[in-house]
Design a protein around this motif. Structure first.
Motif, PDB file in Angstrom:
ATOM      1  N   GLU A   1       5.557  14.266 -11.603  1.00 51.06           N
ATOM      2  CA  GLU A   1       5.924  14.289 -13.026  1.00 51.06           C
ATOM      3  C   GLU A   1       4.911  15.061 -13.850  1.00 51.06           C
ATOM      4  O   GLU A   1       5.261  15.866 -14.709  1.00 51.06           O
ATOM      5  N   MET A   2       3.611  14.774 -13.576  1.00 51.15           N
ATOM      6  CA  MET A   2       2.554  15.403 -14.366  1.00 51.15           C
ATOM      7  C   MET A   2       2.534  16.913 -14.147  1.00 51.15           C
ATOM      8  O   MET A   2       2.313  17.674 -15.080  1.00 51.15           O
ATOM      9  N   ILE A   3       2.763  17.319 -12.901  1.00 48.43           N
ATOM     10  CA  ILE A   3       2.800  18.757 -12.630  1.00 48.43           C
ATOM     11  C   ILE A   3       3.953  19.390 -13.398  1.00 48.43           C
ATOM     12  O   ILE A   3       3.799  20.425 -14.053  1.00 48.43           O
ATOM     13  N   LEU A   4       5.105  18.745 -13.338  1.00 46.42           N
ATOM     14  CA  LEU A   4       6.278  19.294 -14.021  1.00 46.42           C
ATOM     15  C   LEU A   4       6.071  19.327 -15.536  1.00 46.42           C
ATOM     16  O   LEU A   4       6.593  20.197 -16.227  1.00 46.42           O
ATOM     17  N   ASN A   5       5.274  18.412 -16.049  1.00 46.18           N
ATOM     18  CA  ASN A   5       5.001  18.377 -17.496  1.00 46.18           C
ATOM     19  C   ASN A   5       3.715  19.096 -17.889  1.00 46.18           C
ATOM     20  O   ASN A   5       3.248  18.953 -19.012  1.00 46.18           O
ATOM     21  N   ASN A   6       3.115  19.815 -16.888  1.00 50.24           N
ATOM     22  CA  ASN A   6       1.887  20.547 -17.202  1.00 50.24           C
ATOM     23  C   ASN A   6       0.729  19.678 -17.663  1.00 50.24           C
ATOM     24  O   ASN A   6      -0.062  20.096 -18.503  1.00 50.24           O
ATOM     25  N   GLU A   7       0.625  18.472 -17.143  1.00 45.73           N
ATOM     26  CA  GLU A   7      -0.467  17.604 -17.558  1.00 45.73           C
ATOM     27  C   GLU A   7      -1.611  17.665 -16.538  1.00 45.73           C
ATOM     28  O   GLU A   7      -1.404  18.070 -15.406  1.00 45.73           O
ATOM     29  N   ASP A   8      -2.802  17.236 -16.957  1.00 43.90           N
ATOM     30  CA  ASP A   8      -3.951  17.235 -16.047  1.00 43.90           C
ATOM     31  C   ASP A   8      -3.767  16.127 -15.018  1.00 43.90           C
ATOM     32  O   ASP A   8      -3.680  14.963 -15.359  1.00 43.90           O
TER      33      ASP A   8
ATOM     34  N   GLU B   1       0.828  -1.212   0.000  1.00 43.11           N
ATOM     35  CA  GLU B   1       0.000   0.000   0.000  1.00 43.11           C
ATOM     36  C   GLU B   1       0.859   1.257   0.000  1.00 43.11           C
ATOM     37  O   GLU B   1       0.553   2.248  -0.658  1.00 43.11           O
ATOM     38  N   LEU B   2       1.954   1.190   0.742  1.00 40.79           N
ATOM     39  CA  LEU B   2       2.871   2.332   0.775  1.00 40.79           C
ATOM     40  C   LEU B   2       3.460   2.566  -0.609  1.00 40.79           C
ATOM     41  O   LEU B   2       3.539   3.702  -1.096  1.00 40.79           O
ATOM     42  N   GLU B   3       3.827   1.476  -1.263  1.00 40.83           N
ATOM     43  CA  GLU B   3       4.343   1.541  -2.633  1.00 40.83           C
ATOM     44  C   GLU B   3       3.352   2.248  -3.546  1.00 40.83           C
ATOM     45  O   GLU B   3       3.718   3.075  -4.362  1.00 40.83           O
ATOM     46  N   ARG B   4       2.070   1.878  -3.396  1.00 44.60           N
ATOM     47  CA  ARG B   4       1.036   2.460  -4.256  1.00 44.60           C
ATOM     48  C   ARG B   4       0.907   3.962  -4.007  1.00 44.60           C
ATOM     49  O   ARG B   4       0.805   4.748  -4.944  1.00 44.60           O
ATOM     50  N   ILE B   5       0.935   4.347  -2.747  1.00 43.07           N
ATOM     51  CA  ILE B   5       0.851   5.775  -2.417  1.00 43.07           C
ATOM     52  C   ILE B   5       2.014   6.536  -3.048  1.00 43.07           C
ATOM     53  O   ILE B   5       1.838   7.575  -3.690  1.00 43.07           O
ATOM     54  N   LEU B   6       3.206   6.006  -2.873  1.00 43.03           N
ATOM     55  CA  LEU B   6       4.400   6.682  -3.395  1.00 43.03           C
ATOM     56  C   LEU B   6       4.381   6.719  -4.927  1.00 43.03           C
ATOM     57  O   LEU B   6       4.777   7.716  -5.541  1.00 43.03           O
ATOM     58  N   TYR B   7       3.875   5.647  -5.510  1.00 42.09           N
ATOM     59  CA  TYR B   7       3.777   5.608  -6.973  1.00 42.09           C
ATOM     60  C   TYR B   7       2.926   6.784  -7.478  1.00 42.09           C
ATOM     61  O   TYR B   7       3.326   7.516  -8.380  1.00 42.09           O
ATOM     62  N   TYR B   8       1.742   6.964  -6.855  1.00 44.07           N
ATOM     63  CA  TYR B   8       0.869   8.053  -7.305  1.00 44.07           C
ATOM     64  C   TYR B   8       1.452   9.416  -6.972  1.00 44.07           C
ATOM     65  O   TYR B   8       1.315  10.368  -7.728  1.00 44.07           O
ATOM     66  N   GLY B   9       2.101   9.507  -5.838  1.00 44.09           N
ATOM     67  CA  GLY B   9       2.742  10.763  -5.471  1.00 44.09           C
ATOM     68  C   GLY B   9       3.787  11.170  -6.499  1.00 44.09           C
ATOM     69  O   GLY B   9       3.827  12.322  -6.956  1.00 44.09           O
ATOM     70  N   ARG B  10       4.609  10.209  -6.895  1.00 45.73           N
ATOM     71  CA  ARG B  10       5.681  10.510  -7.856  1.00 45.73           C
ATOM     72  C   ARG B  10       5.112  10.782  -9.242  1.00 45.73           C
ATOM     73  O   ARG B  10       5.570  11.691  -9.944  1.00 45.73           O
ATOM     74  N   LEU B  11       4.091   9.996  -9.612  1.00 43.21           N
ATOM     75  CA  LEU B  11       3.449  10.203 -10.920  1.00 43.21           C
ATOM     76  C   LEU B  11       2.868  11.616 -10.994  1.00 43.21           C
ATOM     77  O   LEU B  11       3.005  12.310 -12.004  1.00 43.21           O
ATOM     78  N   GLU B  12       2.261  12.051  -9.895  1.00 44.93           N
ATOM     79  CA  GLU B  12       1.674  13.387  -9.914  1.00 44.93           C
ATOM     80  C   GLU B  12       2.761  14.458 -10.037  1.00 44.93           C
ATOM     81  O   GLU B  12       2.582  15.436 -10.762  1.00 44.93           O
TER      82      GLU B  12
END
Lengths: 228, 228
Positions: free
Chosen positions: A133-140, A120-131
């Motif tokens: 990236e998306m912010i840095l790339n200006n994605e929704d 579960e911790l892995e999943r949280i961190l995965y989404y945190g990191r994905l977000e």
């Protein structure tokens, strides 16, 4: 101190509703006392009382039967008007929703830090990191942001919290018209989420809770929602 | 740390559920990968995977179609299994419910102290005093107890909190088999409620919040519900 902006008739309507739902003074199907009696009991004018009744009729809580009087509506209507069942589809006050997030989400972070499985911790961190990236790339990032917060709620291992979370978000979807996100909101989200992730990874429950609190308080500030 | 008492197959079932609800990796109507692939991906034995699938089938989240494979159930079932709509009718874990009360009710006292109208405060005190009398006379106080807590939630002037409260209590009704109340529970309730009332009357928000927290922690202790 009545809440700013609430009219006297609204506050009387509230009061009558409480007489039905909390006091059980009037039950479903009951006829209300006549205007004279009720306005004396509530210490308001008949005009105000009439306006209050009109509000409750509009919400299907009371119904006027011509020539018979005013009655408390059938159970179905009361349930519909009152239940959490349709809370997520109603337009709720943005402030109410963020206040609820402010109470609720820091605690999810607290329990998640204590109870998350490694997966579960892995999943949280995965989404945190994905977000990030998306912010840095200006994605929704709307969906990923929710997955981040939902995966934290899931890691509390509390079924009630886990189920409340999507309801809260659905209500936010329906109720909140967010202003365009600006640079400062994005930067704050990056910083806050990083803090939350660090404390969760360290299994620091107080830290995770406090970081989440900052995150919601800051979101309220950025959105101009009063926190008082 | 998986929660004590959760079997490996339950934890795998949880994980598959998260792949559906959080990751959106499988959508409604989708066919799951075959057993070999999925057990490799989840790093569990086929026996464990099969048991996990059986759990999800029992909860109407997955369905097995003979000769076709395992599918994510139609939206209606997922909603029914997942939604808060029927949260109040499900048997939820007592600990989950009290944990939620512990998070939520102190905050209702906080906001009620700040925002209650004079009339709302009167209503809270009325129920508090009525309950005191009933305890002293050995009468059944269930309804009045709830009216006390509900009238506090109402005084927060937060629609979401106001609606969450009855749901919480309905769920408690369904899920909690309380042991007979003993003298110590009654004495604690008397003391705690008096504290809550005093702070509310003084409009002391921090005091009211802390007194409510004590009240719920003490109830958990008296009922033997672990608070960890």
């Amino acid at each position: 101190m009545p809440r700013k902006g609430k009219s006297l008739s609204e506050s009387v309507a509230d009061d009558i509703l409480a007489m039905i739902t909390i006091d059980k003074k009037f039950n479903i199907g009951d006829k209300l006392p006549n205007e004279n009696e009720l306005s004396t009991e509530l210490k308001v004018s008949r005009t105000t009382l009439r306006e209050a009744i009109r509000i409750l009729v509009a919400h299907n809580i009371l119904e006027i039967r011509r020539g018979k009087g005013t009655f408390v509506s059938e159970i179905k209507n009361i349930t519909e008007s009152m239940g959490l069942e349709n809370l997520s589809t109603q337009k709720l006050d943005v402030k109410d929703l963020y206040e609820m997030r402010l109470i609720f989400e820091p605690e999810t972070a607290y329990y998640a830090a204590k109870r998350a499985t490694d997966k579960e911790l892995e999943r949280i961190l995965y989404y945190g990191r994905l977000e990030e990236e998306m912010i840095l790339n200006n994605e929704d990032r709307t969906e990923v942001e929710r997955s981040f917060h939902k995966s934290i709620a899931k890691a509390t291992h509390n079924e009630f919290m886990n189920k409340l979370m999507p309801i809260l978000y659905k209500a936010i979807d329906n109720g909140v018209i967010l202003s365009d996100e600006n640079k400062s909101i994005l930067q704050n989200t990056l910083n806050d989420h990083r803090m939350i992730m660090e404390f969760l990874e360290a299994r620091d429950a107080e830290g995770a809770k406090t970081a989440m609190k900052i995150h919601i308080i800051r979101a309220m500030k950025d959105l101009g929602i009063p926190n008082e």
